[in-house]
Design a protein around this motif. Structure first.
Motif, PDB file in Angstrom:
ATOM      1  N   TRP A  20     -19.224   1.493  -0.352  1.00  0.00           N
ATOM      2  CA  TRP A  20     -17.943   2.140  -0.569  1.00  0.00           C
ATOM      3  C   TRP A  20     -17.234   1.679  -1.838  1.00  0.00           C
ATOM      4  N   HIS A  22     -15.373  -0.946  -2.402  1.00  0.00           N
ATOM      5  CA  HIS A  22     -14.023  -1.457  -2.186  1.00  0.00           C
ATOM      6  C   HIS A  22     -14.039  -2.975  -2.255  1.00  0.00           C
ATOM      7  N   ILE A  27      -9.169  -4.027   2.428  1.00  0.00           N
ATOM      8  CA  ILE A  27      -9.258  -3.997   3.887  1.00  0.00           C
ATOM      9  C   ILE A  27      -8.157  -4.860   4.479  1.00  0.00           C
ATOM     10  N   ARG A  60      -5.903   6.587   0.299  1.00  0.00           N
ATOM     11  CA  ARG A  60      -7.172   6.768   1.005  1.00  0.00           C
ATOM     12  C   ARG A  60      -7.037   6.377   2.457  1.00  0.00           C
ATOM     13  N   VAL A  62      -8.846   4.992   5.842  1.00  0.00           N
ATOM     14  CA  VAL A  62     -10.005   4.163   6.145  1.00  0.00           C
ATOM     15  C   VAL A  62     -10.174   3.962   7.645  1.00  0.00           C
ATOM     16  N   ALA A  82     -16.360  -0.987   7.362  1.00  0.00           N
ATOM     17  CA  ALA A  82     -15.231  -0.205   6.847  1.00  0.00           C
ATOM     18  C   ALA A  82     -15.800   0.941   6.024  1.00  0.00           C
ATOM     19  N   ARG A  83     -15.169   2.095   6.197  1.00  0.00           N
ATOM     20  CA  ARG A  83     -15.622   3.261   5.439  1.00  0.00           C
ATOM     21  C   ARG A  83     -14.479   4.241   5.290  1.00  0.00           C
ATOM     22  N   PRO A  84     -14.598   5.138   4.304  1.00  0.00           N
ATOM     23  CA  PRO A  84     -13.593   6.199   4.196  1.00  0.00           C
ATOM     24  C   PRO A  84     -13.677   7.098   5.434  1.00  0.00           C
TER      25      PRO A  84
END
Length: 106
Positions: A20, A22, A27, A60, A62, A82-84
């Protein structure tokens, strides 16, 4: 007052960064924003896992899977994944957020 921190697994953090792009701080910031949190019923056999959904400061949305640990007398959030969020998930989250009454004052 309970001190809360983060317990990062470097391998998981590297996977999240690769998938991702990030940073771990993003997070952590997600947990500072308004969250919707529920139990992850599908993956809580070995340990209690929770799912959080929120919006980052840049807009965004999440989806975060995490567990809580007690480390050296403090509560620690251990992100697992964790992801979109997908468009369908975002729409459902925003619909639920609109239906939730504001907290009572007092």
């Amino acid at each position: 007052m309970i001190e809360i921190g983060f317990d990062w697994d470097e391998g998981k953090l590297a996977q999240m960064r690769q998938a991702w792009a990030h940073k771990g701080r993003e997070i952590e910031q997600a947990f500072e924003q308004l969250l919707a949190v529920t139990k992850d019923r599908l993956h809580s056999d070995a340990e209690h896992r929770s799912i959080a959904v929120t919006t980052l400061p840049d807009g965004r949305h999440v989806f975060i899977v995490f567990t809580l640990r007690l480390l050296d007398g403090r509560l620690a959030i251990r992100p697992i994944s964790a992801r979109p969020m997908r468009e369908r998930e975002i729409e459902g989250f925003l619909d639920d957020k609109e239906k939730t009454p504001p907290p009572a004052n007092g």
